[in-house]
Design a protein around this motif. Structure first.
Motif, PDB file in Angstrom:
ATOM      1  N   MET A   1       0.840  -1.199   0.000  1.00  0.00           N
ATOM      2  CA  MET A   1       0.000   0.000   0.000  1.00  0.00           C
ATOM      3  C   MET A   1       0.877   1.251   0.000  1.00  0.00           C
ATOM      4  SD  MET A   1      -3.249  -0.662  -0.073  1.00  0.00           S
ATOM      5  CE  MET A   1      -4.259  -2.145   0.018  1.00  0.00           C
ATOM      6  N   ASN A   2       0.428   2.270  -0.696  1.00  0.00           N
ATOM      7  CA  ASN A   2       1.223   3.477  -0.839  1.00  0.00           C
ATOM      8  C   ASN A   2       0.791   4.528   0.179  1.00  0.00           C
ATOM      9  OD1 ASN A   2       2.817   5.542  -1.690  1.00  0.00           O
ATOM     10  ND2 ASN A   2       1.646   5.952  -3.560  1.00  0.00           N
ATOM     11  N   ALA A  48      -6.037   1.547   2.016  1.00  0.00           N
ATOM     12  CA  ALA A  48      -4.937   1.359   2.958  1.00  0.00           C
ATOM     13  C   ALA A  48      -5.436   1.695   4.355  1.00  0.00           C
ATOM     14  CB  ALA A  48      -3.780   2.276   2.575  1.00  0.00           C
ATOM     15  N   LEU A  49      -4.876   1.021   5.362  1.00  0.00           N
ATOM     16  CA  LEU A  49      -5.315   1.228   6.746  1.00  0.00           C
ATOM     17  C   LEU A  49      -4.185   1.850   7.558  1.00  0.00           C
ATOM     18  CD1 LEU A  49      -7.572   0.822   8.837  1.00  0.00           C
ATOM     19  CD2 LEU A  49      -6.611  -1.443   9.317  1.00  0.00           C
ATOM     20  N   LEU A  50      -4.507   2.961   8.193  1.00  0.00           N
ATOM     21  CA  LEU A  50      -3.525   3.699   8.985  1.00  0.00           C
ATOM     22  C   LEU A  50      -3.987   3.728  10.435  1.00  0.00           C
ATOM     23  CD1 LEU A  50      -0.941   5.433   8.508  1.00  0.00           C
ATOM     24  CD2 LEU A  50      -2.444   7.413   8.263  1.00  0.00           C
ATOM     25  N   LEU A  51      -3.148   3.227  11.348  1.00  0.00           N
ATOM     26  CA  LEU A  51      -3.496   3.204  12.771  1.00  0.00           C
ATOM     27  C   LEU A  51      -2.756   4.334  13.475  1.00  0.00           C
ATOM     28  CD1 LEU A  51      -3.836   0.211  11.623  1.00  0.00           C
ATOM     29  CD2 LEU A  51      -3.623  -0.525  13.995  1.00  0.00           C
ATOM     30  N   LEU A  52      -3.491   5.184  14.173  1.00  0.00           N
ATOM     31  CA  LEU A  52      -2.894   6.342  14.830  1.00  0.00           C
ATOM     32  C   LEU A  52      -3.048   6.213  16.343  1.00  0.00           C
ATOM     33  CD1 LEU A  52      -4.540   9.151  12.613  1.00  0.00           C
ATOM     34  CD2 LEU A  52      -2.381   7.934  12.190  1.00  0.00           C
ATOM     35  N   MET A  68      -3.591  -7.452  19.190  1.00  0.00           N
ATOM     36  CA  MET A  68      -4.910  -7.058  18.700  1.00  0.00           C
ATOM     37  C   MET A  68      -4.966  -7.159  17.172  1.00  0.00           C
ATOM     38  SD  MET A  68      -6.879  -3.463  19.549  1.00  0.00           S
ATOM     39  CE  MET A  68      -5.963  -3.316  21.076  1.00  0.00           C
ATOM     40  N   MET A  69      -3.919  -6.665  16.519  1.00  0.00           N
ATOM     41  CA  MET A  69      -3.881  -6.706  15.055  1.00  0.00           C
ATOM     42  C   MET A  69      -3.865  -8.147  14.558  1.00  0.00           C
ATOM     43  SD  MET A  69      -1.188  -3.555  14.366  1.00  0.00           S
ATOM     44  CE  MET A  69      -1.072  -3.819  12.602  1.00  0.00           C
ATOM     45  N   ALA A  70      -3.108  -8.997  15.253  1.00  0.00           N
ATOM     46  CA  ALA A  70      -3.030 -10.406  14.842  1.00  0.00           C
ATOM     47  C   ALA A  70      -4.383 -11.083  15.001  1.00  0.00           C
ATOM     48  CB  ALA A  70      -1.960 -11.115  15.673  1.00  0.00           C
ATOM     49  N   GLU A  71      -5.058 -10.805  16.111  1.00  0.00           N
ATOM     50  CA  GLU A  71      -6.353 -11.427  16.369  1.00  0.00           C
ATOM     51  C   GLU A  71      -7.399 -10.999  15.350  1.00  0.00           C
ATOM     52  OE1 GLU A  71      -9.539 -11.874  20.064  1.00  0.00           O
ATOM     53  OE2 GLU A  71      -7.470 -11.270  20.447  1.00  0.00           O
ATOM     54  N   ILE A  72      -7.346  -9.702  14.978  1.00  0.00           N
ATOM     55  CA  ILE A  72      -8.325  -9.182  14.013  1.00  0.00           C
ATOM     56  C   ILE A  72      -7.962  -9.583  12.593  1.00  0.00           C
ATOM     57  CG2 ILE A  72      -9.240  -7.027  13.024  1.00  0.00           C
ATOM     58  CD1 ILE A  72      -8.925  -5.804  15.816  1.00  0.00           C
ATOM     59  N   GLY A  73      -6.676  -9.833  12.359  1.00  0.00           N
ATOM     60  CA  GLY A  73      -6.237 -10.202  11.018  1.00  0.00           C
ATOM     61  C   GLY A  73      -5.777  -9.023  10.197  1.00  0.00           C
ATOM     62  N   VAL A  74      -5.283  -7.979  10.868  1.00  0.00           N
ATOM     63  CA  VAL A  74      -4.753  -6.815  10.148  1.00  0.00           C
ATOM     64  C   VAL A  74      -3.411  -7.194   9.539  1.00  0.00           C
ATOM     65  CG1 VAL A  74      -3.943  -4.429  10.340  1.00  0.00           C
ATOM     66  CG2 VAL A  74      -5.920  -5.204  11.688  1.00  0.00           C
ATOM     67  N   ASN A  75      -3.303  -7.076   8.242  1.00  0.00           N
ATOM     68  CA  ASN A  75      -2.072  -7.430   7.538  1.00  0.00           C
ATOM     69  C   ASN A  75      -1.063  -6.285   7.661  1.00  0.00           C
ATOM     70  OD1 ASN A  75      -0.031  -8.025   5.713  1.00  0.00           O
ATOM     71  ND2 ASN A  75      -1.446  -8.939   4.220  1.00  0.00           N
ATOM     72  N   PRO A  76       0.109  -6.538   8.281  1.00  0.00           N
ATOM     73  CA  PRO A  76       1.098  -5.465   8.430  1.00  0.00           C
ATOM     74  C   PRO A  76       1.543  -4.885   7.092  1.00  0.00           C
ATOM     75  CG  PRO A  76       1.661  -7.358   9.809  1.00  0.00           C
ATOM     76  CD  PRO A  76       0.553  -7.796   8.911  1.00  0.00           C
ATOM     77  N   ASN A  77       1.443  -5.678   6.022  1.00  0.00           N
ATOM     78  CA  ASN A  77       1.842  -5.183   4.702  1.00  0.00           C
ATOM     79  C   ASN A  77       0.794  -4.268   4.083  1.00  0.00           C
ATOM     80  OD1 ASN A  77       4.266  -6.673   4.740  1.00  0.00           O
ATOM     81  ND2 ASN A  77       3.159  -8.516   4.055  1.00  0.00           N
TER      82      ASN A  77
END
Length: 295
Positions: A1-2, A48-52, A68-77
């Protein structure tokens, strides 16, 4: 993601599609469902997803967020986390601007007097000042929210066409088949139009004329929108702008209310009297999307 910052992209940027979605992380008990909903929207809309997080970055917080991100399935890429300290409102607004955020997702409580931290001093100020659209979630859960009943403000304003088109874009992607567009007829203006010495038939005729004029105005706005296969129901209601549509959305048990962003060029009377959006923010009837059309 850009996530490349190019502020020239902000000029006359359309209100949709939502290419970058940001979510404010507060580590409150409702943080996980809010993040889950932001992630779901980013998946559905291809954004794209931005966490602030505005606050101190600690090892404990990092671990909690990673889990939390792993449990929800947020892809770090497909996402990015920004940690920054500072004034929450100013910092979030600045980060949204620098990162060309199209939609900011925030948790908000229905009643402002329950916990002013969220709606009073942060979410409310962000809703007023943001240069991107803002989605306030009142009851986020880990299960995906279903926006089956969407109500859109059809007030006569240059922003309204963009707000309706953004609602239609969202409805199509969320598989919602119909939306209701509501125009509010200001009863104070109606009272002024009916002079004290008007006869009953004259008053009835004036009311009829104002109602017809309101319906024609709403139809003219809808005709400018890219409706596609979405079924549009138009409705005129009487009442104080902001308050009336908020009550209507609550009475109809709407899942999402969509309104224009507040005007930034306020005159002295706007600063004294309650603005339309304040009635809605004071007692959220349901989830609220404030569309910033940049017009």
């Amino acid at each position: 993601m850009n996530f490349k910052m190019d502020l020239s992209k902000l000029k006359k940027r359309p209100s949709y599609p939502f290419e970058t979605i940001a979510v404010a992380i507060s580590f409150s008990p409702r943080c996980q469902p809010i993040l889950a909903e932001a992630k779901r929207l980013s998946d559905v809309l291809g954004a794209a997803l931005l966490l602030l997080h505005i606050g101190e970055k600690t090892a404990e917080k990092e671990q909690e967020l990673d889990e939390m991100m792993a449990e929800i399935g947020v892809n770090p890429n497909h996402s990015r986390v920004i940690w920054m300290e500072g004034d929450p409102v100013d910092t979030i607004l600045k980060l949204c601007k620098l990162n060309i955020v199209d939609l900011l997702v925030l948790g908000a409580l229905e009643k402002e007097n329950i916990l002013k931290f969220y709606l009073g001093s942060i979410a409310r100020n962000i809703s007023r000042k943001a240069k991107c659209s803002v989605l306030l979630l009142t009851n986020p859960t880990s299960e995906p929210l279903k926006f089956k009943k969407i109500i859109v403000n059809g007030v006569e304003n240059p922003k309204t066409v963009h707000t309706i088109n953004t609602s239609i874009y969202l409805a199509k992607n969320l598989k919602v088949k119909d939306i209701t567009i509501v125009n509010e007829v200001d009863v104070s203006g109606l009272a002024m139009a009916i002079a004290d010495n008007s006869t009953a038939p004259q008053a009835k005729e004036i009311k009829k004329h104002i109602a017809e004029e309101s319906e024609e105005t709403l139809q003219t706005i809808i005709e400018k929108c890219d409706v596609g296969d979405i079924k549009i129901t138009d409705k005129s209601i009487k009442g104080k702008p902001g308050y009336a549509i908020s009550k209507y959305a609550k009475d109809k048990k709407a899942d999402l209310l969509v309104i224009n962003s507040p005007d930034t060029h306020l005159n002295v009377f706007d600063r004294i009297f309650t603005h339309d959006i304040e009635y809605i923010l004071a007692d959220l009837p349901c989830n609220l999307l404030i569309v910033h059309s940049r017009v």
